[in-house]
Motif scaffolding. Sequence first.
Motif, PDB file in Angstrom:
ATOM      1  N   GLY A  71       0.825  -1.207   0.000  1.00  0.00           N
ATOM      2  CA  GLY A  71       0.000   0.000   0.000  1.00  0.00           C
ATOM      3  C   GLY A  71       0.853   1.247   0.000  1.00  0.00           C
ATOM      4  O   GLY A  71       2.084   1.196  -0.069  1.00  0.00           O
ATOM      5  N   LEU A  72       0.186   2.394   0.087  1.00  0.00           N
ATOM      6  CA  LEU A  72       0.887   3.671   0.008  1.00  0.00           C
ATOM      7  C   LEU A  72       0.266   4.660   0.977  1.00  0.00           C
ATOM      8  O   LEU A  72      -0.950   4.862   0.983  1.00  0.00           O
ATOM      9  CB  LEU A  72       0.797   4.224  -1.418  1.00  0.00           C
ATOM     10  CG  LEU A  72       1.400   5.613  -1.653  1.00  0.00           C
ATOM     11  CD1 LEU A  72       2.915   5.568  -1.521  1.00  0.00           C
ATOM     12  CD2 LEU A  72       1.009   6.139  -3.028  1.00  0.00           C
ATOM     13  N   ALA A  73       1.107   5.287   1.801  1.00  0.00           N
ATOM     14  CA  ALA A  73       0.649   6.333   2.713  1.00  0.00           C
ATOM     15  C   ALA A  73       0.810   7.690   2.038  1.00  0.00           C
ATOM     16  O   ALA A  73       1.800   7.944   1.352  1.00  0.00           O
ATOM     17  CB  ALA A  73       1.436   6.298   4.014  1.00  0.00           C
ATOM     18  N   GLY A  74      -0.162   8.552   2.236  1.00  0.00           N
ATOM     19  CA  GLY A  74      -0.098   9.886   1.664  1.00  0.00           C
ATOM     20  C   GLY A  74      -0.970  10.848   2.448  1.00  0.00           C
ATOM     21  O   GLY A  74      -1.405  10.535   3.568  1.00  0.00           O
ATOM     22  N   ARG A  75      -1.207  11.990   1.878  1.00  0.00           N
ATOM     23  CA  ARG A  75      -2.061  12.988   2.514  1.00  0.00           C
ATOM     24  C   ARG A  75      -3.138  13.430   1.522  1.00  0.00           C
ATOM     25  O   ARG A  75      -2.906  13.424   0.306  1.00  0.00           O
ATOM     26  CB  ARG A  75      -1.241  14.194   2.974  1.00  0.00           C
ATOM     27  CG  ARG A  75      -0.176  13.853   4.021  1.00  0.00           C
ATOM     28  CD  ARG A  75       0.540  15.091   4.527  1.00  0.00           C
ATOM     29  NE  ARG A  75       1.625  14.730   5.426  1.00  0.00           N
ATOM     30  CZ  ARG A  75       1.484  14.446   6.713  1.00  0.00           C
ATOM     31  NH1 ARG A  75       0.263  14.502   7.253  1.00  0.00           N
ATOM     32  NH2 ARG A  75       2.511  14.116   7.452  1.00  0.00           N
ATOM     33  N   VAL A  76      -4.287  13.798   2.045  1.00  0.00           N
ATOM     34  CA  VAL A  76      -5.372  14.261   1.187  1.00  0.00           C
ATOM     35  C   VAL A  76      -4.901  15.512   0.455  1.00  0.00           C
ATOM     36  O   VAL A  76      -4.493  16.493   1.091  1.00  0.00           O
ATOM     37  CB  VAL A  76      -6.637  14.569   2.010  1.00  0.00           C
ATOM     38  CG1 VAL A  76      -7.740  15.112   1.095  1.00  0.00           C
ATOM     39  CG2 VAL A  76      -7.114  13.313   2.741  1.00  0.00           C
TER      40      VAL A  76
END
Length: 513
Positions: A71-76
């Motif tokens: 998966g991938l973590a990010g920000r809105v």
Amino acid sequence: MRAGAASLAAVVLALAPAATPASAEPAAVTSAGADLVSVGLDGDAMSLRFRRDARAAGHDPAEVVLGPDGGLAGRVPDGPAFAFLGRAGHPVWALSAGDTGFPALDTTGVRPGAVADDRVTLALRSVDGPGTFTAYTLSGLGAATPLFGNGPGVPDSTRLPAGTRTGGVVWAFDATGDYRLTLTVSAVLRSGGTARAEATYRVKVPTIAPAGQSAPAPLEPAAGALAAPKAAAAVPKPAAAAPKPAAAPRAASAPATGRQVISDGHVDMGPQLNGDSWTIRIKDDRSSPPVWRETADVVLHAKDKARITVPAGADFLGKQGDTVWLLPQTQQAGLVWPGWNTQHESVVSGVKGNVTWTLKGVDGPGRFALFLTGSFGSENVLFDSTKPFPQKLDIPLNTHTHGNWAFGKPGLYRLAVQMSGTTTAGRAVSATKTLTIAVGDSTDPNTGFASGAGTGSGGGGNGDGGADPGDGGPLPRTGAGWVLPAVAVGVLLVAIGALLMLLARRRAALRTR
């Protein structure tokens, strides 16, 4: 004896619970390239399954755990396009890695015409978890469309067309922990009854620690090479990439014949191997089963429905407000949906290492760019005709990817594409073909068929990266790749002219003495 029997029974009863094996924990899998939802219809019975890839058999989603890897973590992102995910800057985790290997929603198991309106309803019945879940698709340049979820303003169901695969799907979560998602699929049968199925998905979301939302790296080919896509994580390895079988590589079959203008539906470009013969063909998924065609027999037509206006910040497409023709990364009705793959059986079983896709040149009236849109809207440019050629991209085996194909002006474009690899026997193979795209309603796609091209020769690559003789048409030449040689030739001609003038003046001076 009765006492002995009673004692033996007591011992057996005491041991019985211990003899019952504990239920095994479902295996953790990644979703790269998987069909998260695979819907089938057999008579009046509907099924809802999970498939590791489009060729694998489906199984009960409860048998696997999706995540925490892959998966991938990010920000809105800031702006209205992703506002359905929450406030800008809030950390989220997506069940997809970077800008390739997106999972899909698959209804190819429902034959068109079998259900009313050719539609299947996919609904979120419940969410058991610590946060909000949202499923969405990447629907354009920096844009997204929510499908279903449990967040405010997000619908709890969506309708999917029968007999299709919806790609570019992202499942996003805004809190760390374990989730159980119960989904239902249903459709009204032609008989008037309703078919329905239900399944529960388990997702393990790791600690959400975004690395930061930096802009994509600029296109800087090193020695003429374009590096593989850089996302917040490395390009994911396809979930279905299994060890190569010991059996001999499976040879590619003969391609379909006949010229085809393709303006709608799914197609892929990819290599095939037949013994020592290596070539590039077009996989035409408009029929079932799909067929492979020679590149010389196919012209892709990007109609005016593909026109968009360049938004701010997309300088790699042109100036803000310019019109470009964009064949998007996710499928849209009425537009051809081109991708690329390294999934042919002859390649998966007969090649080791990556396949290298090289763009050697572009001939067309405007700029060409191929780029990927990431899970949170960032762009990653793979090829750009204004940059020096050749430009290269490494593709893992058993990979299937779609991108955004952008064209700056209407007209006919010819892309010189080369694919290279190394066989399991250690032999280097390479082939170069011409991919033709007619852009705009004003462009006659039939002019894209080169004189005398007809059905391609079907021969393999020539091993040296030169153009295959079966592909006619002019050599692609647009872009910086031909500018430097042209300038060099011009300078040489000017120098020769100056020298001739100098000699002529000296001769004239000698005659006047």
